[in-house]
Design an enzyme around this catalytic site. Structure first.
Site, PDB file in Angstrom:
ATOM      1  N   SER A   1       0.835  -1.215   0.000  1.00 51.74           N
ATOM      2  CA  SER A   1       0.000   0.000   0.000  1.00 51.74           C
ATOM      3  C   SER A   1       0.863   1.257   0.000  1.00 51.74           C
ATOM      4  CB  SER A   1      -0.899   0.020   1.241  1.00 51.74           C
ATOM      5  OG  SER A   1      -1.861  -0.985   1.161  1.00 51.74           O
TER       6      SER A   1
ATOM      7  N   SER B   1     -13.583   2.219   1.629  1.00 49.93           N
ATOM      8  CA  SER B   1     -12.503   1.792   0.746  1.00 49.93           C
ATOM      9  C   SER B   1     -11.371   2.811   0.765  1.00 49.93           C
ATOM     10  CB  SER B   1     -13.038   1.633  -0.685  1.00 49.93           C
ATOM     11  OG  SER B   1     -11.963   1.624  -1.608  1.00 49.93           O
TER      12      SER B   1
ATOM     13  N   GLN C   1      -8.885   2.719  -1.144  1.00 52.08           N
ATOM     14  CA  GLN C   1      -8.509   3.022  -2.528  1.00 52.08           C
ATOM     15  C   GLN C   1      -9.350   4.168  -3.068  1.00 52.08           C
ATOM     16  OE1 GLN C   1      -8.909  -0.752  -4.522  1.00 52.08           O
ATOM     17  NE2 GLN C   1      -7.013  -1.548  -3.658  1.00 52.08           N
TER      18      GLN C   1
ATOM     19  N   ASP D   1      -7.695  -7.910   3.973  1.00 55.44           N
ATOM     20  CA  ASP D   1      -6.658  -8.649   3.221  1.00 55.44           C
ATOM     21  C   ASP D   1      -6.143  -9.875   3.976  1.00 55.44           C
ATOM     22  OD1 ASP D   1      -6.879  -6.818   1.191  1.00 55.44           O
ATOM     23  OD2 ASP D   1      -5.108  -5.673   1.750  1.00 55.44           O
TER      24      ASP D   1
ATOM     25  N   ARG E   1     -12.966 -14.193  -2.857  1.00 59.85           N
ATOM     26  CA  ARG E   1     -12.165 -14.862  -1.815  1.00 59.85           C
ATOM     27  C   ARG E   1     -12.996 -15.721  -0.868  1.00 59.85           C
ATOM     28  NH1 ARG E   1      -7.604 -10.051  -0.978  1.00 59.85           N
ATOM     29  NH2 ARG E   1      -6.272 -10.810  -2.669  1.00 59.85           N
TER      30      ARG E   1
HETATM   31  C1  S3P Z   1      -5.721  -1.108  -0.292  1.00 62.41           C
HETATM   32  C2  S3P Z   1      -6.985  -1.048   0.226  1.00 62.41           C
HETATM   33  C3  S3P Z   1      -7.863  -2.222   0.346  1.00 62.41           C
HETATM   34  C4  S3P Z   1      -7.078  -3.517   0.230  1.00 62.41           C
HETATM   35  C5  S3P Z   1      -6.115  -3.502  -0.909  1.00 62.41           C
HETATM   36  C6  S3P Z   1      -5.119  -2.360  -0.763  1.00 62.41           C
HETATM   37  C7  S3P Z   1      -4.940   0.133  -0.368  1.00 62.41           C
HETATM   38  O1  S3P Z   1      -8.846  -2.198  -0.667  1.00 62.41           O
HETATM   39  O2  S3P Z   1      -7.949  -4.618   0.108  1.00 62.41           O
HETATM   40  O3  S3P Z   1      -5.390  -4.718  -0.950  1.00 62.41           O
HETATM   41  O4  S3P Z   1      -3.708   0.079  -0.558  1.00 62.41           O
HETATM   42  O5  S3P Z   1      -5.540   1.211  -0.201  1.00 62.41           O
HETATM   43  P1  S3P Z   1     -10.154  -1.261  -0.536  1.00 62.41           P
HETATM   44  O6  S3P Z   1      -9.686   0.090  -0.246  1.00 62.41           O
HETATM   45  O7  S3P Z   1     -10.834  -1.319  -1.861  1.00 62.41           O
HETATM   46  O8  S3P Z   1     -10.977  -1.864   0.533  1.00 62.41           O
END
Ligand code: S3P
Length: 436
Positions: free
Chosen positions: A28, A170, A172, A322, A353
Site C-alpha cells: 500500500s 474503501s 482506494q 486482506d 475470496r
Molecule cells: C488497499 C486497500 C484495500 C485492500 C487492498 C489495498 C490500499 O482495498 O484490500 O489490498 O492500498 O488502499 P479497498 O480500499 O478497496 O478496501
C-alpha cells in the site's frame, strides 16, 4: 517444498516454524509513494520499495505518464518528480492485476488535461470501478468504462472539489479522491463510514502536503485543498504487514513456534491482525518502535500457543479484509473455529475470496459454511493434503501454503506463481521457516 513447474508448488507438513524473515516493502505504501514521488517536485529515493508485480505496475504507469525513475540497486528506486503536470501517455496504462493502481491513479489522471486509457488483466477487468467513476465524474472528469468495469478511458482537466460520503469503506476510493482533490478547485472532503488504512493521508503529509482528518463516530472525514505542491522524499518503506500475516498465522499453528519479523509496518489502521492473533493465543512482542515519515515501524517477536477461535464482524472485517483468507485457512485448527461477517467486499477482490477459501478448505476435507458476507468454519478439524487452486489470487496461494503446514500429507497448489503479485520470494522465505 518442490517447485514442480512455474505454476505449482507442493507443500509438505511441518513440525514447527522457526526463524526470521525480512519482509519486502509494504504494498500500500509503495503504490502511494510511487505515485506521489512522480507528481512531487525534486528527486525521491525509495528504499525497500515493494518487490511485488503490483507495485511494478504502478511504476510502469508512472513512466508511461512521463515520469523518469531508475533502480539504484539494493531495491532503491530513484524517481525524478515532474510536478503535478504529467505527460499524455502514448500507450494504455497497464495496471496488471492491481486494483490499487487503477483506482488510485485514476484520481491523478483525472486531474490531467488529456485522455488516458487504463487497462488491467482478466481479474482486474472484472472488478468494480463505479466506486471511483461516479465521484470523479461529479468532480468533472469524463470517464468511459465497460458497464462500470475496466478498461477505463479518462479525460481529465479542470476538476471541482467535492464533498463525498463514500458508500463503501474503501481506502482506494478515499485515496483516489484525495489525489483528485490535489488538482481540484476548492477543498475536497471525503467521509468514510468506517476507518480505513490512512497511508494516503500520512504519505501526503510526508511529501509536504496539508491534509486534515477527524473522527466521525466509527468513521472519519479527510479534507484536502487543491493546488498544493509536493516535494520529493527519501524513505525506507517498512515491511508489509499483510505479507507478514502468512508467517504470523503459520506461527499461530504451532505451540512451539518462534518467529522474528524485523522492520515491520505497525500503522494502527493496519495492525488489527496483531490484536486478533493475540486474542487467539499468539504471543507477540514489539521492539525498536520508530516512526518513519509518519508511519510506525517495529520488530516483532512471536511465539505460538494454543490456538483459540474468533468472530470477526463490522469494523474488524473491514480492517482485516486482506488477512481474512489466511485467518480462514488456519481456522479449522483453532479450538472454536472462526466466523466472519460483514466481509462482502471479499467477493470483489482479486478473486471471490469467500468462494476460493471455501472451495480449498473443502478439498482439504474441512467443513465450511459459506455466507453471502463471510463464512463459518468450525474448529477442531483435521485437514488432509489436496490439489488446490490459487484462483490466480496471490493471497489465496499463500494462505493455503500455511494451511498445508498442518495438513496430513502433501498439498499441491496450482497457480502458485500468483504470490509474485505482492511477494515474489514468499515460497523461498516460507521454506526457510518450516522445520520438518
Ligand atoms: C488497499 C486497500 C484495500 C485492500 C487492498 C489495498 C490500499 O482495498 O484490500 O489490498 O492500498 O488502499 P479497498 O480500499 O478497496 O478496501
Amino acid at each position: 517444498m518442490k517447485v514442480q513447474s512455474e505454476s505449482q508448488v507442493v507443500i509438505r507438513p511441518a513440525r514447527n516454524i522457526r526463524g526470521s524473515v525480512t519482509l519486502p516493502g509494504d504494498k500500500s505504501i509503495s503504490h502511494r509513494y510511487g505515485m506521489l514521488a512522480g507528481i512531487a517536485e525534486g528527486t525521491s529515493r525509495l528504499r525497500n520499495y515493494s518487490s511485488g508485480a503490483d507495485c511494478a505496475s504502478t511504476l510502469a504507469c508512472m513512466r508511461a505518464l512521463g515520469v523518469s525513475w531508475k533502480l539504484n540497486g539494493d531495491g532503491e528506486i530513484e524517481v525524478e518528480g515532474r510536478g503535478p503536470a504529467l505527460a499524455a501517455p502514448s500507450i494504455a496504462l497497464d495496471c496488471g492485476n492491481s486494483g490499487s493502481t487503477m483506482r488510485m491513479l485514476s484520481g491523478i489522471v483525472a486531474g490531467q488535461p488529456f485522455t488516458s486509457e487504463m487497462v488491467g488483466d482478466e481479474s482486474l477487468s472484472r472488478r468494480p470501478m463505479e466506486r471511483v467513476i461516479q465521484p470523479l465524474s461529479a468532480m468533472g472528469a469524463r470517464i468511459e468504462s465497460q458497464q462500470g468495469k475496466p478498461p477505463l478511458r479518462i479525460t481529465g482537466g479542470a476538476l471541482q472539489a467535492i464533498d463525498y460520503k463514500m458508500p463503501v469503506a474503501s481506502a482506494q476510493v478515499k485515496s483516489c479522491l484525495l489525489f483528485a482533490g490535489l488538482y481540484a478547485d476548492g477543498e475536497t472532503r471525503v467521509e468514510e463510514p468506517l476507518r480505513t488504512r490512512d497511508h494516503t493521508e500520512v504519505a501526503l503529509r510526508a511529501f509536504g502536503g496539508h491534509v486534515e482528518r477527524k473522527n466521525i463516530g466509527v468513521g472519519s472525514e479527510v479534507r484536502i485543498r487543491g493546488g498544493q505542491r509536493l516535494r520529493g522524499i527519501e524513505a525506507r518503506i517498512p515491511g508489509d504487514l499483510s505479507s507478514a500475516a502468512f508467517f504470523l498465522c503459520a506461527a499461530a499453528l504451532f505451540p512451539g513456534s518462534e518467529v522474528t519479523l524485523p522492520n515491520l509496518l505497525m500503522n494502527p489502521t493496519r495492525a488489527r491482525l496483531l490484536d486478533i492473533l493475540m486474542q487467539m493465543g499468539l504471543r507477540i512482542s514489539v521492539t525498536q518502535l520508530e516512526e518513519i515519515h509518519g508511519e510506525l515501524v517495529g520488530s516483532l517477536q512471536v511465539e505460538g500457543g494454543k490456538l483459540k477461535g474468533t468472530k470477526l464482524a463490522g469494523a474488524d472485517s473491514a480492517a482485516l479484509i486482506d488477512e481474512i483468507p489466511v485467518l480462514a485457512a488456519i481456522a479449522p485448527f483453532s479450538e472454536q473455529g472462526i466466523e466472519v461477517r460483514d466481509a462482502k467486499e471479499l467477493r470483489v477482490k482479486e478473486s471471490d475470496r469467500i468462494k476460493a477459501v471455501a472451495a480449498n478448505l473443502r478439498l482439504m476435507g474441512a467443513e465450511v459454511e459459506e455466507l453471502e458476507d463471510g463464512m463459518k468454519i468450525p474448529g477442531g478439524q483435521s485437514l488432509h493434503g489436496a490439489e488446490l487452486d490459487s484462483f490466480s489470487d496471490h493471497r489465496i496461494a499463500m494462505a493455503f501454503a500455511v494451511a498445508a503446514l498442518r495438513a496430513e500429507g502433501e498439498t499441491l497448489i496450482r497457480g502458485a506463481e500468483s504470490a509474485a503479485i505482492s511477494y515474489p520470494a514468499f515460497f523461498k522465505a516460507f521454506e526457510t521457516l518450516a522445520e520438518r
